[in-house]
Enzyme design. Structure first.
Site, PDB file in Angstrom:
ATOM      1  N   SER A 162       5.190  -8.501  38.191  1.00 63.31           N
ATOM      2  CA  SER A 162       5.695  -9.601  37.368  1.00 63.31           C
ATOM      3  C   SER A 162       7.044 -10.059  37.896  1.00 63.31           C
ATOM      4  CB  SER A 162       5.869  -9.150  35.913  1.00 63.31           C
ATOM      5  OG  SER A 162       6.998  -8.289  35.786  1.00 63.31           O
ATOM      6  N   ASP A 163       7.363 -11.331  37.695  1.00 59.87           N
ATOM      7  CA  ASP A 163       8.750 -11.731  37.879  1.00 59.87           C
ATOM      8  C   ASP A 163       9.542 -11.098  36.736  1.00 59.87           C
ATOM      9  OD1 ASP A 163      11.043 -12.886  38.823  1.00 59.87           O
ATOM     10  OD2 ASP A 163      10.230 -14.911  38.948  1.00 59.87           O
ATOM     11  N   TRP A 164      10.843 -11.006  36.924  1.00 63.61           N
ATOM     12  CA  TRP A 164      11.690 -10.296  35.959  1.00 63.61           C
ATOM     13  C   TRP A 164      11.754 -11.087  34.649  1.00 63.61           C
ATOM     14  CZ3 TRP A 164      10.658  -7.942  39.975  1.00 63.61           C
ATOM     15  CH2 TRP A 164      11.213  -6.725  40.350  1.00 63.61           C
ATOM     16  N   GLY A 165      11.186 -10.521  33.601  1.00 66.18           N
ATOM     17  CA  GLY A 165      11.171 -11.192  32.309  1.00 66.18           C
ATOM     18  C   GLY A 165      10.005 -12.130  32.108  1.00 66.18           C
ATOM     19  N   ALA A 166       8.980 -12.031  32.969  1.00 64.31           N
ATOM     20  CA  ALA A 166       7.850 -12.959  32.881  1.00 64.31           C
ATOM     21  C   ALA A 166       6.698 -12.429  32.039  1.00 64.31           C
ATOM     22  CB  ALA A 166       7.340 -13.298  34.289  1.00 64.31           C
TER      23      ALA A 166
END
Length: 752
Positions: free
Chosen positions: A264-268
């Site tokens: 995942s992208d960070w916070g996605a």
């Protein structure tokens, strides 16, 4: 005798026990196939251990299995350099003294080399530095397509063309991963702007999706074998891209057969059920400080942590999806953290410094050079005025997650002084004030650029210096502060900031021997273009920036870069702004949508496949500088293109050959570009599309034959009704040129 027999028996048992104790378990046995090792490790893991290794344990690391000796995985930002260390739970710098590195040119500059070998060297060098720093995954490269020049993150990507991007990303991946360090190609998919990146739902037709936005990712998977892929923030078909059934399960893991890890992208990540079922494998950055839930270890509350564990224990979900995620993560570990054969790596070696300079020099694009203003003629030049803040401002820091802590950065002014200072006087005036800050993402540049003088005073000083000098080099453009070339927000306008247009016009009046050097990762408006004889597009060139710029100004390096995206005259000449929705649906913008994750705004790509030069060609719009454009200090003559056949079948290949001659007095390199035109199609197609290129180096007066081979895939389009690629029989034309708008020769052929 009996005692001796008993003793021997005991010793035998002990020996057998010792051998049994020393037997290597399958999952640690290098001689066993990795599939067997994965299954053996999986069979030994507890449910809790499986859950642990599919989510973060810190800002940039994920759990291993200590009981089994399976190590943690450590990631780092780094499309163009390995990011400095941060604290375990926070973005703040860790304060290490041994995490400085070489900054390589931003990916726009790499793509502008149009040189696959440069991409390979780039990846190898970056991978070596990441390996030395103990990283298992580099969070890059970025391959999102250049849809609008306002996208603040375009400098991290490779341009507007899916073929060029695909060709440049594959060697990069292989170079990095040869070091036992995984790439994480990002952001999959449709993350083409920063405004509303968390809260936008992209609506795009299948043709545009498959023909424009997906090919670089497909190449990364099927040709580059990237061991991880990073999801994006945006929504597609109402689901967030980092846990998206259509993108991850149907296309990536289904159609393309991807066996690697989706990060995942960070916070996605925003939903446990979707994270379980929709293709995500490894969750990172869900809460930015790791402790925001107020527990002793908030990482255990990530969507793929305790919430997932509780669902399994309650019987609401099974473990099929979990085991698949664990298998993928274990596979990644065997290639990286558990890979005993990976090299040790190195930092800031002579080879790394040479690579950074060569890539930077090759990426610089000579946009305009009237009356051969460049290179600077030192026999006529005794005083050089360098004007502009970007001549003295560090550009390796800032811009968001790609901000770097470098061992050094040669600034343009320093590079020019070093190269010209013994033969000419080099003087400097700032000319304008832009961003005076020196602290970005906790990385401090150490510069103090505060200025008390007025804009009028600065311009007056610069113009006076220009009049007194034999040659003027203006170094301006954008920077990596908010609303310029920076993650998290887009540019607010297409023009140059800080009233640079006025300054450039004044300088052009003061001295006709003027070279404008634009430092940026984006196209900009140039209302002064007819007043200025010479323009260089220099990008963000990293640690060797000043040396590379000076080498091109002096003619030590003959520029050979070509634009990886078009420079429109005005913003309205870009298809996303002419037809598409940017930054979102107008009615929804007026209603305030997009401000909250729970109320996303729709963005419709009405332009479809007509992105960049495809739009300009089809609508007969003349750009300021076209895709593939780039001049040289020499000239190249093209002969007549020949084909090895006039007809081909679906299983054939066809080769086009053209002779290219260096007609000038200096050595140089030319990028020979092959475009294909479908002369009759059942569906609308662009006038032409890039389908091949080759960079050829020629000494003065030398000529070489350049051959480019294609197959039916270069003739195909995506048919949404059939959900398949189609190459329709009929007539095609191969166009060979120096840019998308400078076609030198062409030939027709037929697909049977």
């Amino acid at each position: 005798m009996i005692k001796k027999l008993i003793l021997l028996s005991v010793l035998g048992c002990m020996t057998q026990f010792s051998f049994a104790q020393k037997k290597t378990p399958v999952y640690l046995d290098d001689s066993k196939p990795v599939e067997q090792r994965i299954e053996d490790a999986l069979s030994r893991m507890t449910l809790e251990e499986k859950i642990n290794i599919i989510h973060a344990q810190s800002k940039f690391s994920s759990h291993g299995v200590p009981r089994l000796g399976i190590p943690e995985l450590w990631t780092a930002d780094g499309p163009h350099g390995v990011r400095s260390e941060v604290l375990w739970d926070e973005w703040d710098q860790a304060g290490w003294t041994n995490d400085s590195i070489i900054a390589y040119p931003a990916l726009t500059a790499l793509s502008a080399t149009w040189n696959r070998n440069m991409s390979s060297i780039y990846g190898k060098s970056l991978g070596e530095e990441a390996r030395y720093r103990g990283k298992d995954v580099i969070l890059g490269p970025g391959v999102n397509i250049y849809r609008t020049p306002l996208n603040g993150r375009n400098f991290e990507y490779m341009g507007e063309d899916p073929f060029l991007t695909s060709q440049m990303v594959v060697p990069y991946i292989k170079g990095v991963q040869a070091n036992g360090v995984a790439t994480s190609v990002k952001h999959f998919a449709l993350n083409n702007q920063e405004t509303f990146r968390h809260s936008s739902n992209v609506i795009v037709d299948d043709r545009a999706l498959y023909e424009i936005y997906l090919p670089p990712f497909k190449a990364a998977v099927q040709e580059g074998d990237s061991w991880t892929i990073m999801g994006a923030y945006d929504l597609y078909k109402g689901q967030h891209a980092s846990h998206n059934q259509y993108l991850l399960n149907d296309i990536l893991k289904g159609e393309w057969g991807y066996k690697g890890v989706v990060v995942s992208d960070w916070g996605a990540v925003l939903d446990t059920d979707q994270a379980i079922h929709n293709g995500l494998d490894l969750e990172f950055g869900t809460w930015t400080n790791g402790l925001s839930k107020g527990t002793s270890n908030a990482y255990e509350n990530y969507y793929l942590a305790k919430p997932y564990l509780d669902l399994i224990k309650s019987g609401k979900v099974g473990t099929k999806e979990l085991d698949d995620k664990v298998r993928r993560v274990l596979g990644l570990a065997y290639k990286t953290s558990m890979n005993k054969n990976k090299p040790f790596g190195s930092i800031a070696s002579e080879d790394h410094i040479a690579a950074a300079k060569q890539i930077a020099s090759e990426g610089i694009v000579l946009l305009q050079n009237q009356k051969a203003t460049l290179p600077i003629n030192l026999s006529k030049t005794k005083k050089i005025a360098v004007i502009g803040e970007n001549a003295i401002k560090m550009m390796t820091v800032g811009g968001g997650s790609s901000s770097l802590k470098v061992k050094y950065e040669t600034l343009p002014l320093d590079g020019i002084k070093e190269r010209f200072g013994k033969q000419a006087e080099v003087v400097y005036a700032r000319g304008y004030v832009g961003d005076v800050g020196g602290d970005y993402n906790g990385v401090k540049s150490g510069q103090n650029l505060k200025e008390t003088r007025s804009s009028a005073e600065l311009i007056s000083e610069a113009v006076k210096l220009a009049k007194e000098s034999d040659f003027v080099v203006f170094v301006g453009g954008l920077n990596k502060s908010d609303h310029q070339d920076a993650e998290g927000m887009d540019r607010e306008s297409y023009g140059l900031p800080y009233d640079q247009d006025k300054l450039i016009s004044e300088l052009s009046k003061a001295n006709k021997n003027l070279a404008v050097v634009l430092v940026s990762g984006n196209a900009v408006a140039m209302p002064w273009i007819k007043e200025v004889p010479s323009v260089l597009q220099s990008w963000y060139l990293g640690s060797e920036s000043g040396h590379a710029i000076a080498a091109v100004l002096a003619g030590d390096v003959n520029p050979s870069g070509k634009l990886p995206f078009s420079f429109p005259v005005k913003l309205e000449d870009n298809s996303a702004h002419a037809l598409g929705e940017y930054p979102g649906n107008k009615a929804e913008l007026a209603a305030g949508k997009g401000k909250d994750l729970k109320d996303p705004i729709n963005i419709t790509y009405n332009e479809g496949i007509f992105v960049g030069y495809r739009w300009h060609d089809t609508k007969n719009i003349k750009p300021l500088f076209s895709f593939g454009h780039g001049l040289s200090y020499t000239t190249f003559e093209y002969g007549k293109v020949k084909a090895d056949k006039s007809e081909l079948t679906a299983n054939d290949k066809i080769t086009f050959t053209v002779n290219v001659k260096n007609n000038g007095k200096v050595d140089g390199a030319e990028v020979v570009q092959l475009y294909i035109s479908d002369l009759k199609s059942s569906l609308p197609r662009p006038l032409k599309e890039l389908k091949g290129f080759d960079k050829v180096y020629l000494k003065a007066g030398e000529s070489k034959d350049v051959s480019i081979t294609i197959d039916k895939s270069a003739l195909s389009f995506f048919d949404p009704a059939k959900h398949d690629w189609v190459a329709e029989p009929g007539d095609f034309e191969a166009l060979i040129g120096s840019s998308s708008s400078d076609i030198r020769t062409k030939i027709k052929f037929t697909l049977k």
